[in-house]
Scaffold this active site. Structure first.
Site, mmCIF file in Angstrom:
data_model
loop_
_atom_site.group_PDB
_atom_site.id
_atom_site.type_symbol
_atom_site.label_atom_id
_atom_site.label_comp_id
_atom_site.label_asym_id
_atom_site.label_seq_id
_atom_site.Cartn_x
_atom_site.Cartn_y
_atom_site.Cartn_z
ATOM 1 C CD GLU A 47 3.090 7.539 -9.275
ATOM 2 O OE1 GLU A 47 2.301 6.755 -9.900
ATOM 3 O OE2 GLU A 47 3.791 8.456 -10.131
ATOM 4 C CG ASP A 58 -5.048 0.597 -12.203
ATOM 5 O OD1 ASP A 58 -4.281 1.084 -12.768
ATOM 6 O OD2 ASP A 58 -5.346 0.698 -11.044
#
Lengths: 259, 400
Positions: A47, A58
């Protein structure tokens, strides 16, 4: 055209290792050599993170890698330049992952066109919800033969998981806990119950578990319940300030995969 | 708060959560159940009779509403028009922010939430949240940029006195935008027990609409008070400053569909709109997705968020709420801007002509009064959203 993601899961049902890496980190031009090393070390899928200034799902490590990448001058058009002839060297599936705004500014249609031209197989946009995808963008994704990959979390209802399963044809990204990326604890009993529950749903799509997968032990636990797992933060830490990517990547992957 | 659950107005949110092309809920999957629950329940909860009773009782007896609508005689003479000040600065905690935090904490209790989080820039919303958490005996965590913690030290102490934990946001530019990111991350990690009290008309649907409804008490009172004082409930102009835009949303709310009322939104131009040190979003921004909503904000060609600048921490935000992006896009509201210097001059002016020291944010609204084109007989209402106590250090430094 056959899709490399589908082929991968047809060929290999267990212990799939997918690695997440922010493009433009640690150096502006790092992503191509990193892809080569990951493929050479037997990683099944990558990814590629498209950096964003405000990555709200995140943790600090991935935000840090995003900041470095942006400061290095990484932009979407730069990334597509770098990946233009990637398919001459890399044959594992590649997924682009990033927040919606940079993609939206690039233009959805342009983005999908350029991604397809580079040989990208799938897209993950965590903050593009199903409703907006279905009503505005699904037809464009399909026109470019790109798979949109959705996340499910411990909070996602079964009805919604079923809907996501029907809407995609690649894999389902199972978020391991109610948390942002980069969790440091080991996998808890309630998480294993949740993985077991997802497994019991017998979804048509394969599943990969991500968030908090950081070493051999967490990888193996995840693989008991899913087709494989995704490692991001731990990999970013491993290559941060690396002076020898070949050595550091090889060592990192060796520590995770049972040879 | 007058009940208005129909979605007919073109300036109000529609059933999908959009104002024209702006709004929506661009949230990661982790927040989906929380947002869906709010979307399904917020109108039913806040228009419940018992909720309305409790909300209005607290606004009256605790916040001190209705706030006065004051005819500013000397200011009116100076600008040769009829100026009224809506005195939100007289609310408990010193600004309009508390109208929203009272509403949201009552909502959080009805949703069964046992923990509250919030973001804050200057600390006004943080203080208003810490205040209602003390009142309701709920634990409170306020995220605040490390830079803002340094420059707004008294508000940090106020929040701590009220029992809140102030957590520094150490990522990015370490200001309001980053505090908002940290609060979102906390909510992702604590989705079941925690309610996130967003302080402005920003964030995923239904937050912009919910905050606007809680703040709409401002224009509801304006109408009644204008009727009493002038015989006409509608002014010619309503003027308010816009950061995210909660005080402006409240001041405009009940006038949105009456196009005879001119709405003036005032952004912070910082050192000057094109100085590279500005927060004038409508002039510098483009449509995109920030903090889970499609709206106008300042960004690079590649879609990275640009850091704003304003002397006023409350206006130091790179975007505006989707309701305002739509008012700009449809030209329903006029968007003006005032620089740091003009805002400071307006502080001095209001202090000397009316004996009122406004917050830096609110001073931006005063600063454009010579530019709106009001005639001598026109009625102009300025929403004086907060008082200047929190800005005294800046005033002492800048105005000597």
């Amino acid at each position: 055209m056959t899709n490399r993601i589908k082929e991968l899961f047809q060929k290999k049902e267990k212990n799939i290792l997918s690695v997440f890496c922010t493009a433009g980190f640690p150096e502006l031009n790092s992503i191509v050599p990193i892809l080569v090393e990951l493929q050479n070390n037997g990683v099944d899928m990558v990814e590629i993170g498209m950096p964003f200034s405000d990555p709200t799902a995140d943790g600090p490590v991935i935000q840090y890698s995003n900041t470095i990448a942006i400061n290095n001058g990484m932009m979407l058009k730069t990334l597509f330049e770098q990946l233009k002839s990637i398919r001459s060297q890399i044959n594992i599936p590649l997924v682009l992952m990033g927040y919606f705004n940079p993609v939206y500014q690039y233009g959805i249609d342009n983005f999908l066109k350029d991604a397809q031209a580079c040989g990208i197989d799938g897209i993950i946009i965590p903050d593009l919800p199903m409703y907006e995808y279905e009503t505005m963008y699904q037809s464009t994704f399909e026109a470019h033969q790109l798979q949109n990959i959705f996340l499910v979390t411990p909070q996602t209802s079964e009805a919604r998981i079923r809907k996501i399963d029907a809407l995609t044809d690649a894999f389902i990204y199972v978020v391991s806990s109610n948390a942002i990326t980069g969790g440091t604890s080991n996998i808890q009993e309630n998480q294993e119950r949740y993985f077991q529950y997802i497994k019991s749903l017998n979804l048509k799509n394969p599943t990969l578990i991500g968030f908090g997968i950081k070493d051999k032990s967490t990888f193996e636990t995840a693989c008991k319940y899913a087709n494989g797992a995704i490692i991001g933060t731990a990999f970013i830490n491993a290559i941060d300030k690396s002076s020898n990517l070949t050595k550091d990547i090889s060592q990192f992957i060796r520590n995770i995969k049972t040879v | 708060m007058a009940q208005s659950t129909n979605f007919k107005s073109k300036y109000q949110v529609n059933e999908q959560g959009y104002y024209g092309q702006f709004g929506g809920a661009y949230i990661p999957e982790m927040l989906h159940p929380n947002i869906e629950e709010l979307q399904q329940k917020y109108l039913e909860i806040i228009y419940d009779e018992a909720f309305q009773h409790e909300f209005h009782a607290l606004l009256k007896d605790y916040v001190g509403r209705p706030t006065p609508l004051y005819f500013a005689k000397r200011l009116s003479e100076k600008f040769n028009t009829q100026i009224y000040l809506k005195r939100e600065d007289l609310c408990h905690t010193g600004a309009h922010k508390v109208n929203n935090t009272i509403g949201q904490i009552l909502l959080a209790k009805r949703l069964g939430k046992t923990r509250i989080i919030a973001e804050t820039g200057a600390g006004q919303h943080g203080v208003a949240t810490a205040t209602v958490c003390a009142l309701m005996n709920l634990p409170c965590v306020v995220y605040m940029g490390e830079v803002d913690i340094q420059r707004q030290a008294p508000n940090v102490k106020r929040m701590q006195m009220l029992g809140a934990e102030v957590r520094p946001a150490t990522s990015g530019s370490k200001t309001l935008k980053d505090a908002t990111n940290e609060a979102m991350r906390d909510w992702i990690a604590n989705p079941t027990d925690t309610h996130y009290i967003i302080g402005s008309v920003v964030g995923p649907h239904p937050f912009p609409d919910m905050v606007a409804r809680f703040q709409s008490v401002i224009s509801e009172e304006m109408k009644q008070q204008l009727k009493e004082k002038t015989g006409n409930e509608n002014p010619n102009y309503v003027v308010a400053c816009v950061g995210g835009g909660s005080n402006a949303a409240g001041a405009f709310y009940h006038f949105l569909d009456n196009e005879a009322v001119q709405l003036v939104a005032v952004e912070a131009a910082g050192h000057g709109v094109h100085s590279g040190m500005s927060a004038a979003t409508t002039q510098l921004g483009r449509i995109g997705v920030l903090h889970s909503s499609k709206t106008l904000f300042m960004q690079t060609e590649d879609g990275q968020v640009i850091e704003p600048h304003s002397i006023s921490a409350g206006l130091d935000y790179p975007g505006i709420g989707p309701i305002h992006a739509n008012l700009f896009d449809t030209q329903r509201a006029t968007f003006l801007s005032a620089t740091d210097t003009e805002a400071l001059q307006a502080v001095q002016l209001l202090a000397r002509t009316e004996g009122i020291i406004p917050a830096l944010e609110s001073a931006h609204a005063i600063a454009v009064l010579d530019r709106i084109g009001a005639k001598p007989t026109d009625v102009v209402v300025v929403n004086l959203s907060g008082r200047g106590d929190k800005d005294l250090d800046t005033y002492i430094r800048e105005l000597q």
